[in-house]
Design a protein around this motif. Structure first.
Motif, PDB file in Angstrom:
ATOM      1  N   VAL A  58       0.858  -1.181   0.000  1.00 24.05           N
ATOM      2  CA  VAL A  58       0.000   0.000   0.000  1.00 24.05           C
ATOM      3  C   VAL A  58       0.890   1.224   0.000  1.00 24.05           C
ATOM      4  O   VAL A  58       1.877   1.285   0.733  1.00 24.05           O
ATOM      5  N   TYR A  59       0.565   2.175  -0.859  1.00 22.52           N
ATOM      6  CA  TYR A  59       1.323   3.418  -0.922  1.00 22.52           C
ATOM      7  C   TYR A  59       0.460   4.508  -0.315  1.00 22.52           C
ATOM      8  O   TYR A  59      -0.629   4.798  -0.812  1.00 22.52           O
ATOM      9  N   ILE A  60       0.916   5.074   0.805  1.00 20.44           N
ATOM     10  CA  ILE A  60       0.103   6.086   1.498  1.00 20.44           C
ATOM     11  C   ILE A  60       0.484   7.457   0.956  1.00 20.44           C
ATOM     12  O   ILE A  60       1.630   7.886   1.076  1.00 20.44           O
ATOM     13  N   MET A  61      -0.504   8.146   0.384  1.00 19.69           N
ATOM     14  CA  MET A  61      -0.221   9.452  -0.224  1.00 19.69           C
ATOM     15  C   MET A  61      -0.025  10.483   0.875  1.00 19.69           C
ATOM     16  O   MET A  61      -0.852  10.601   1.785  1.00 19.69           O
ATOM     17  N   GLY A  62       1.072  11.233   0.793  1.00 20.86           N
ATOM     18  CA  GLY A  62       1.314  12.336   1.720  1.00 20.86           C
ATOM     19  C   GLY A  62       1.467  11.905   3.168  1.00 20.86           C
ATOM     20  O   GLY A  62       1.310  12.709   4.070  1.00 20.86           O
ATOM     21  N   LEU A  72      -7.423   3.955 -11.885  1.00 20.40           N
ATOM     22  CA  LEU A  72      -8.492   2.988 -11.622  1.00 20.40           C
ATOM     23  C   LEU A  72      -7.908   1.645 -11.208  1.00 20.40           C
ATOM     24  O   LEU A  72      -8.441   0.950 -10.356  1.00 20.40           O
ATOM     25  N   ILE A  73      -6.774   1.286 -11.841  1.00 27.36           N
ATOM     26  CA  ILE A  73      -6.164   0.004 -11.508  1.00 27.36           C
ATOM     27  C   ILE A  73      -5.572   0.042 -10.099  1.00 27.36           C
ATOM     28  O   ILE A  73      -5.727  -0.898  -9.327  1.00 27.36           O
ATOM     29  N   TYR A  74      -4.903   1.152  -9.758  1.00 38.18           N
ATOM     30  CA  TYR A  74      -4.122   1.160  -8.522  1.00 38.18           C
ATOM     31  C   TYR A  74      -4.876   1.680  -7.299  1.00 38.18           C
ATOM     32  O   TYR A  74      -4.463   1.398  -6.182  1.00 38.18           O
ATOM     33  N   THR A  75      -5.950   2.467  -7.486  1.00 42.84           N
ATOM     34  CA  THR A  75      -6.478   3.195  -6.333  1.00 42.84           C
ATOM     35  C   THR A  75      -7.049   2.264  -5.255  1.00 42.84           C
ATOM     36  O   THR A  75      -7.529   1.171  -5.544  1.00 42.84           O
ATOM     37  N   ASN A  76      -6.974   2.759  -4.037  1.00 40.49           N
ATOM     38  CA  ASN A  76      -7.502   2.003  -2.905  1.00 40.49           C
ATOM     39  C   ASN A  76      -8.619   2.790  -2.237  1.00 40.49           C
ATOM     40  O   ASN A  76      -9.063   2.454  -1.158  1.00 40.49           O
ATOM     41  N   ASP A  77      -9.044   3.868  -2.926  1.00 39.47           N
ATOM     42  CA  ASP A  77     -10.037   4.762  -2.346  1.00 39.47           C
ATOM     43  C   ASP A  77     -11.198   4.845  -3.324  1.00 39.47           C
ATOM     44  O   ASP A  77     -11.013   5.096  -4.508  1.00 39.47           O
ATOM     45  N   ILE A  78     -12.402   4.617  -2.804  1.00 37.63           N
ATOM     46  CA  ILE A  78     -13.532   4.430  -3.723  1.00 37.63           C
ATOM     47  C   ILE A  78     -13.972   5.743  -4.357  1.00 37.63           C
ATOM     48  O   ILE A  78     -14.407   5.773  -5.506  1.00 37.63           O
ATOM     49  N   PHE A  79     -13.810   6.867  -3.651  1.00 36.72           N
ATOM     50  CA  PHE A  79     -14.218   8.129  -4.257  1.00 36.72           C
ATOM     51  C   PHE A  79     -13.215   8.576  -5.317  1.00 36.72           C
ATOM     52  O   PHE A  79     -13.587   9.151  -6.338  1.00 36.72           O
ATOM     53  N   THR A  80     -11.923   8.288  -5.074  1.00 36.42           N
ATOM     54  CA  THR A  80     -10.927   8.553  -6.110  1.00 36.42           C
ATOM     55  C   THR A  80     -11.272   7.768  -7.368  1.00 36.42           C
ATOM     56  O   THR A  80     -11.143   8.268  -8.486  1.00 36.42           O
ATOM     57  N   ALA A  81     -11.746   6.541  -7.161  1.00 36.51           N
ATOM     58  CA  ALA A  81     -12.150   5.730  -8.306  1.00 36.51           C
ATOM     59  C   ALA A  81     -13.239   6.446  -9.092  1.00 36.51           C
ATOM     60  O   ALA A  81     -13.173   6.535 -10.321  1.00 36.51           O
ATOM     61  N   TYR A  82     -14.235   7.015  -8.381  1.00 32.22           N
ATOM     62  CA  TYR A  82     -15.315   7.733  -9.082  1.00 32.22           C
ATOM     63  C   TYR A  82     -14.759   8.895  -9.899  1.00 32.22           C
ATOM     64  O   TYR A  82     -15.110   9.077 -11.065  1.00 32.22           O
ATOM     65  N   VAL A  83     -13.874   9.688  -9.263  1.00 25.29           N
ATOM     66  CA  VAL A  83     -13.335  10.860  -9.959  1.00 25.29           C
ATOM     67  C   VAL A  83     -12.593  10.426 -11.219  1.00 25.29           C
ATOM     68  O   VAL A  83     -12.763  11.004 -12.295  1.00 25.29           O
ATOM     69  N   PHE A  84     -11.791   9.363 -11.123  1.00 26.66           N
ATOM     70  CA  PHE A  84     -11.032   8.940 -12.304  1.00 26.66           C
ATOM     71  C   PHE A  84     -11.928   8.261 -13.336  1.00 26.66           C
ATOM     72  O   PHE A  84     -11.622   8.287 -14.522  1.00 26.66           O
ATOM     73  N   ILE A  85     -13.045   7.689 -12.889  1.00 25.97           N
ATOM     74  CA  ILE A  85     -14.007   7.161 -13.867  1.00 25.97           C
ATOM     75  C   ILE A  85     -14.524   8.311 -14.718  1.00 25.97           C
ATOM     76  O   ILE A  85     -14.615   8.217 -15.950  1.00 25.97           O
ATOM     77  N   GLU A  86     -14.831   9.446 -14.067  1.00 28.62           N
ATOM     78  CA  GLU A  86     -15.329  10.591 -14.830  1.00 28.62           C
ATOM     79  C   GLU A  86     -14.240  11.161 -15.733  1.00 28.62           C
ATOM     80  O   GLU A  86     -14.507  11.554 -16.862  1.00 28.62           O
ATOM     81  N   ILE A  87     -12.995  11.206 -15.223  1.00 29.34           N
ATOM     82  CA  ILE A  87     -11.908  11.715 -16.072  1.00 29.34           C
ATOM     83  C   ILE A  87     -11.757  10.831 -17.296  1.00 29.34           C
ATOM     84  O   ILE A  87     -11.622  11.317 -18.423  1.00 29.34           O
ATOM     85  N   SER A  88     -11.827   9.521 -17.097  1.00 27.60           N
ATOM     86  CA  SER A  88     -11.661   8.644 -18.252  1.00 27.60           C
ATOM     87  C   SER A  88     -12.847   8.794 -19.195  1.00 27.60           C
ATOM     88  O   SER A  88     -12.683   8.714 -20.415  1.00 27.60           O
ATOM     89  N   THR A  89     -14.058   9.061 -18.667  1.00 27.03           N
ATOM     90  CA  THR A  89     -15.206   9.284 -19.551  1.00 27.03           C
ATOM     91  C   THR A  89     -14.978  10.507 -20.423  1.00 27.03           C
ATOM     92  O   THR A  89     -15.187  10.465 -21.639  1.00 27.03           O
ATOM     93  N   LEU A 106      -2.812   4.257  -2.596  1.00 27.66           N
ATOM     94  CA  LEU A 106      -2.731   3.418  -3.781  1.00 27.66           C
ATOM     95  C   LEU A 106      -2.343   2.030  -3.297  1.00 27.66           C
ATOM     96  O   LEU A 106      -1.718   1.885  -2.251  1.00 27.66           O
ATOM     97  N   ARG A 107      -2.733   1.019  -4.075  1.00 25.05           N
ATOM     98  CA  ARG A 107      -2.377  -0.323  -3.651  1.00 25.05           C
ATOM     99  C   ARG A 107      -1.986  -1.105  -4.894  1.00 25.05           C
ATOM    100  O   ARG A 107      -2.648  -0.997  -5.939  1.00 25.05           O
ATOM    101  N   ALA A 108      -0.894  -1.859  -4.811  1.00 28.86           N
ATOM    102  CA  ALA A 108      -0.461  -2.622  -5.981  1.00 28.86           C
ATOM    103  C   ALA A 108      -0.167  -4.047  -5.586  1.00 28.86           C
ATOM    104  O   ALA A 108       0.466  -4.305  -4.563  1.00 28.86           O
ATOM    105  N   GLY A 109      -0.681  -4.968  -6.387  1.00 33.80           N
ATOM    106  CA  GLY A 109      -0.371  -6.382  -6.227  1.00 33.80           C
ATOM    107  C   GLY A 109      -0.022  -6.933  -7.592  1.00 33.80           C
ATOM    108  O   GLY A 109       0.176  -6.161  -8.536  1.00 33.80           O
TER     109      GLY A 109
END
Lengths: 125, 500
Positions: free
Chosen positions: B60-64, B128-145, B74-77
């Protein structure tokens, strides 16, 4: 009993109804501008839902005034933060949709999707 | 070695930075920056993949340095590394392979915007692949849209603009549902980080509280992502979107963007709600039915097309059906098969789109089957690429499509008879249908043309070097995934166990 909590959760109920109105307008209305309005109603309903969930009766906005630092005095700032983020997203998407509608209107001189679709199919032939 | 833990973050920031730098640049320079960034992304993701494979655990990568439950993570496996690596590579290849059409389809003054959009899209997919935060996922879903709509509408013809509008409308319906779903989840759990949400969900389930709201929230998120990735019956926007865009955009949208949404959905299933809770809620059964229907309807619609691009686009709708069918099986083997098919489709569909554009080029730009007759001889490399892609989609051994089908079939044997029989029957029917429309096209392009073209064209390899290299790499990837599938499936299994 079903519906016992209906009036206790009036805000949420209104938000969900608004969401439904916005969703169906975005999906079924044939006019592009009305679709965009529907989208805005839908997103605003979500923000209303968040804001009403985050509000606790008798507490103030989470900005420290008069030296009161007890967490009991303020509401949770995260739902408000989410609303702000959501508004930014919603504004940019609205701008994008409006830009697309301008481009379509300039080309086909109508805002009705059915007519645009008809003209586009004629263009193909 | 611990420095590698920064790579997911670096990758996302690099794309954002590249997008900003590209803004004032000329198209050519912006393209170079993008290609460079995508190559670097591939290497960074490969490093993450090898690091997680070696340590055998995710990080897990803790931002800031602000820890849970307040911060952003962020989380990577293994699975994240694998997907990010493939996605960056496919992005690189799609843009290189479609670059000739980018010049033809896009005004020169706007070409740099295209690369700004692709950079942002890559950043959004990585997030979207790396995030571990569900609201960040929403924001990046909109950016990708927004970015996906940008790379679609940049080709300024009426049909593409209309397709962009429809894409946008369906995407907004999807993300609206997803948003209210995550708001409900936040309401129920009080957290936005996936790990904390998971703990709260476990508590709720064990106490039997709020089960109905929880099910509603999962259904809303699932429905949202199903609309956005084009699952039957929400696949109406698919053919226009993939069919009328410039080939590079078509490849990126069908190969990567729709997969990003599926991956985040799988992540939410495994990391937030818990796979057992999802299967118990019955949502996987619904996905299973719609997945099966999507396979059949997509394939039948593809048969009716007389335009090669729209045919390949409808086949995408069918492939999304496969992925959701795998998820719908409700077992970890089904989930692994779905993840493998994400990879399989991510490398095969761009190959088909890009080789189809080469075949059209050799046929006076026409996409209609009757004009494409004999184009396999006029542009031999594109013909070869299309043949390999088609055989892979049909499920010819050696290619990746075969492995996908084997994995789906063997996953279905482990579940109840009620799901096993439909899966096997639909797999068999869809293989026949795939063979009908893909092999019919392959035969068409290798049948000598009846009429002479007004300007006889025969595209040779020195006129299209980078294009040929891209096709060869795609074909090689197809073979690698088909022949060394054991390593990939092991990695996917490992990645999925790291999820929970």
């Amino acid at each position: 009993m079903f519906g016992a909590n209906l009036f206790a959760n009036l805000d949420e109920m209104v938000a969900i109804i608004l969401f439904g109105i916005g969703f169906t307008t975005l999906l079924f209305n044939r006019n592009i501008i009305k679709k965009i309005i529907g989208f805005n109603i839908m997103d605003t309903a979500v923000f209303f839902f968040l804001a009403s969930m985050g509000y606790i009766e008798g507490r103030a906005a989470p900005i420290v005034v008069n030296g009161v630092t007890s967490s009991e005095a303020y509401i949770n700032p995260i739902p408000s933060g989410l609303v702000l983020t959501g508004i930014v997203v919603s504004v940019s998407v609205t701008a994008m949709m409006l830009a697309l509608s301008i481009r379509l209107y300039r080309r086909y001189h109508t805002l009705y999707l059915d007519e645009i679709y008809m003209f586009a199919q004629k263009e193909d032939k | 070695m611990d420095f590698i833990k920064n790579f997911p973050f670096f990758g996302i920031m690099l794309t954002m930075l590249a997008a900003i730098i590209s803004l004032p640049m000329h198209g050519k320079m912006a393209k170079r920056i993008s290609l460079f960034v995508f190559s670097v992304e591939t290497l960074l993701a490969a490093a993450v993949l090898f690091y997680t494979l070696q340590t055998g655990e995710s990080f897990v990568y803790i931002m800031g340095h602000i820890g849970a439950p307040w911060g952003n993570e962020l989380r990577a496996g293994v699975l994240e590394g694998l997907m990010a690596c493939f996605f960056s590579l496919v992005m690189l290849l799609s843009i290189t392979g479609g670059s000739k059409h980018l010049i033809l389809d896009i005004e020169e003054s706007k070409r740099n915007f295209y690369f700004v959009m692709t950079d942002l899209l890559m950043g959004a997919l990585l997030a979207l692949i790396y995030t571990n935060d569900i609201f960040t996922a929403y924001v990046f879903i909109e950016i990708s849209t927004i970015a996906a709509c940008g790379i679609l509408m940049i080709r300024e013809i009426g049909r593409t603009t209309l397709a962009a509008l429809r894409y946008m409308i369906f995407s907004l319906l999807g993300s609206g549902l997803f948003l209210i779903g995550i708001v409900l989840m936040y309401d129920l759990t009080g957290h936005l980080l996936m790990q904390n949400m998971r703990d709260s969900v476990e508590l709720l389930v064990s106490e039997g509280q709020f089960i109905i709201p929880l099910t509603v929230a999962i259904s809303l998120m699932t429905l949202g992502m199903a609309i956005k990735s084009g699952l039957f019956p929400f696949h109406f926007w698919v053919p226009d979107t993939y069919g009328y865009s410039t080939p590079a955009s078509g490849s990126i949208l069908s190969g990567l963007v729709s997969k990003g949404y599926i991956l985040i959905l799988i992540k939410i299933y495994c990391r937030v709600i818990g796979w057992e809770n999802v299967t118990q809620s019955g949502i996987t059964d619904v996905l299973f039915v719609f997945g099966l229907a999507g396979i059949i309807v997509g394939s039948i619609s593809a048969i009716h097309q007389n335009d090669i691009r729209r045919m390949v686009a409808f086949s995408s709708a069918a492939q999304i059906g496969y992925i959701f069918m795998g998820v719908g099986l409700g077992t970890s083997a089904g989930l692994a098969a779905a993840c493998f098919h994400v990879l399989c489709h991510a490398i095969t569909k761009p190959l088909l789109f890009i080789s189809a554009s080469g075949l059209s080029d050799a046929s006076e730009g026409s996409k209609l089957f009757r004009d494409l007759q004999g184009s396999g001889y006029r542009n031999r490399w594109a013909g070869l690429g299309f043949t390999v892609g088609a055989l892979s989609m049909v499920g010819m051994p050696m290619f990746t499509g075969f492995i996908s089908k084997i994995l789906f079939a063997s996953a279905s044997v482990q579940v109840s008879l009620g799901k096993m029989l439909p899966t096997l029957i639909v797999l068999a029917i869809s293989t026949v249908l795939n063979a009908v429309y893909f092999l019919r096209t392959v035969i068409r392009i290798y049948t000598p043309a009846e009429r002479e073209l007004e300007v006889p064209v025969r595209i040779k390899w020195h006129e299209q070097r980078s294009y040929v290299v891209v096709l060869v790499v795609f074909v090689a990837l197809n073979l690698v995934l088909g022949l060394l599938s054991q390593y990939i499936t092991d990695a996917i299994q490992l990645g999925l166990t790291m999820f929970s």
